[in-house]
Design an enzyme around this catalytic site. Structure first.
Site, PDB file in Angstrom:
ATOM      1  N   LYS A   1      -9.840   8.190  12.436  1.00 12.80           N
ATOM      2  CA  LYS A   1     -11.108   8.071  12.486  1.00 12.80           C
ATOM      3  C   LYS A   1     -11.383   8.553  13.927  1.00 12.80           C
ATOM      4  CE  LYS A   1     -11.015   4.916   9.160  1.00 12.80           C
ATOM      5  NZ  LYS A   1     -10.300   4.847   8.037  1.00 12.80           N
TER       6      LYS A   1
ATOM      7  N   TRP B   1      -8.099  -4.897   4.761  1.00  9.82           N
ATOM      8  CA  TRP B   1      -7.053  -3.803   4.914  1.00  9.82           C
ATOM      9  C   TRP B   1      -6.105  -4.804   5.344  1.00  9.82           C
ATOM     10  CZ3 TRP B   1      -7.156   0.919   3.226  1.00  9.82           C
ATOM     11  CH2 TRP B   1      -8.284   1.684   2.376  1.00  9.82           C
TER      12      TRP B   1
ATOM     13  N   ASP C   1      -3.027  -3.077  13.015  1.00 12.10           N
ATOM     14  CA  ASP C   1      -3.254  -2.130  12.575  1.00 12.10           C
ATOM     15  C   ASP C   1      -4.903  -1.457  13.483  1.00 12.10           C
ATOM     16  OD1 ASP C   1      -4.739  -0.051  11.142  1.00 12.10           O
ATOM     17  OD2 ASP C   1      -4.719  -1.775   9.193  1.00 12.10           O
TER      18      ASP C   1
HETATM   19  N1  PMP Z   1      -6.066   0.843   7.639  1.00 13.81           N
HETATM   20  C1  PMP Z   1      -7.648   0.242   8.029  1.00 13.81           C
HETATM   21  C2  PMP Z   1      -8.249  -0.405   8.805  1.00 13.81           C
HETATM   22  C3  PMP Z   1      -8.462   1.311   8.047  1.00 13.81           C
HETATM   23  O1  PMP Z   1      -8.917   1.495   8.523  1.00 13.81           O
HETATM   24  C4  PMP Z   1      -7.778   2.425   7.069  1.00 13.81           C
HETATM   25  C5  PMP Z   1      -7.894   3.476   6.084  1.00 13.81           C
HETATM   26  N2  PMP Z   1      -9.407   3.292   6.063  1.00 13.81           N
HETATM   27  C6  PMP Z   1      -6.230   2.501   6.111  1.00 13.81           C
HETATM   28  C7  PMP Z   1      -6.046   1.034   7.298  1.00 13.81           C
HETATM   29  C8  PMP Z   1      -5.467   2.848   5.121  1.00 13.81           C
HETATM   30  O2  PMP Z   1      -5.558   3.840   6.034  1.00 13.81           O
HETATM   31  P1  PMP Z   1      -5.237   5.960   5.156  1.00 13.81           P
HETATM   32  O3  PMP Z   1      -6.192   6.183   4.066  1.00 13.81           O
HETATM   33  O4  PMP Z   1      -4.568   6.876   6.017  1.00 13.81           O
HETATM   34  O5  PMP Z   1      -3.556   5.018   4.223  1.00 13.81           O
END
Ligand code: PMP
Length: 306
Positions: A137, A44, A113
């Site tokens: 989450k 991520w 994040d």
């Molecule tokens: N950051 C993290 C730490 C994630 O776990 C995720 C999704 N699993 C995201 C960003 C991306 O999020 P989204 O699917 O809501 O765009």
């Protein structure tokens, strides 16, 4: 969360990935160099860094990691004092790597994040310029993304920043510049009540420690039958990745493990396709009893196959 009064809380759309763009669009111009420091410790943060490259210079502050199983020692980070911000992903959901400390940036704006560990533990917001988290989450369903941003960082967006991603506009409009995802926000409200009524983030932390220890203890005592590749100091309380089988992962055995788990009503334990193996996600909604059911199953499976 004890959010200080000089912060705004925004309820936006576009998920965590939307924020990968919104963060640089709003903050990379804080300093003239348009440079940002990124810690890349998993999928991520890697995606976030790649997106930021569209808008300015990205400096990854440590040598590229061969595998996402650790956080490089902070004393080895090559932080740029004239960076607009330092960015990290507090919990790497796919790899199960979590920061148990807040990085020291020597006054440079810190951005995190927290999509997959938001409200799983107390956080000192005053150390951050900005925190964001997709709701899906720990605090609700997909569709809404929480952004907690210090007020002095508003109004610094690049001119090409889409208006819906402009924190200043959204802050001034109380997150109502465009139609908000009402249902997702409503569900989040219920979840926030539930967290509050159950002792808040401190109580969540206690439970999450207990839950994750239950699983890591079995892995550690399994004599190599279960293997978690992540270094002990940064093992995630939210996502526990592990392989099954003596040779560091046996596909057939892992399939058997997943089939057996599914028969007991435990689904979605398959690791992310990029890493394979198993991943137990222990978000706030997963109870101690749920975790114990998995722990008991792991012990039984170990006994049968050792
Ligand atoms: N950051 C993290 C730490 C994630 O776990 C995720 C999704 N699993 C995201 C960003 C991306 O999020 P989204 O699917 O809501 O765009």
């Amino acid at each position: 969360m004890n959010i200080p009064s000089n912060y705004k809380v925004l309820f936006l759309q576009g998920g965590g990935c939307g924020q990968f763009s919104a963060v640089p669009l709003n903050l990379i111009g804080l300093k003239e160099d348009r440079c940002a420091d990124y810690l890349v410790t998993g999928t991520w943060s890697a995606k976030a860094a790649k997106e930021a490259e569209k808008y300015g210079k990205v400096n990854v502050v440590h040598p590229k990691l061969d595998s996402y199983t650790k956080i490089p020692e902070p004393s080895s980070w090559n932080l740029n004092p004239s960076a607009s911000y330092v960015y990290y992903c507090c919990n790497e959901t796919v790899h199960g790597v979590e920061y148990n400390f807040v990085p020291e940036t020597n006054g440079v704006v810190l951005v995190s994040d927290m999509s997959s560990n938001f409200l799983s533990r107390p956080v000192d917001i005053s150390k951050f310029g900005l925190i964001f988290a997709g709701a899906q989450k720990n605090v609700g369903c997909a569709g809404v993304t929480v952004v907690i941003v210090r007020e002095d960082l508003l109004g610094r967006a690049l001119k090409e920043c889409p208006v819906v991603l402009d924190y200043k506009v959204q802050a001034e409009m109380n997150s109502l510049y465009n139609t908000p995802p009402c249902f997702s926000i409503y569900i989040m409200g219920l979840v926030l009540d539930w967290i509050k009524n159950n002792g808040g983030s401190a109580a969540m932390e206690m439970l999450n420690k207990q839950k994750s220890s239950m699983i890591y203890d079995i892995i550690n005592a399994s004599n190599g039958f279960y293997v978690c590749p992540v270094e002990t100091a940064c093992r995630s309380r939210m996502n526990v990745p592990f392989r099954v089988g003596k040779k560091g992962g046996d596909d057939a055995l892992e399939k058997e493990f997943l089939d057996g788990a599914s028969k007991r009503g435990m689904i979605s334990l398959k690791g992310h396709r990029s890493v394979g193996g198993i991943r137990a996600s222990l978000y706030n909604a997963v109870t101690l009893e749920d975790t114990k059911a998995l722990a008991d199953y792991m012990k039984e499976f170990l006994k049968e196959h050792q």
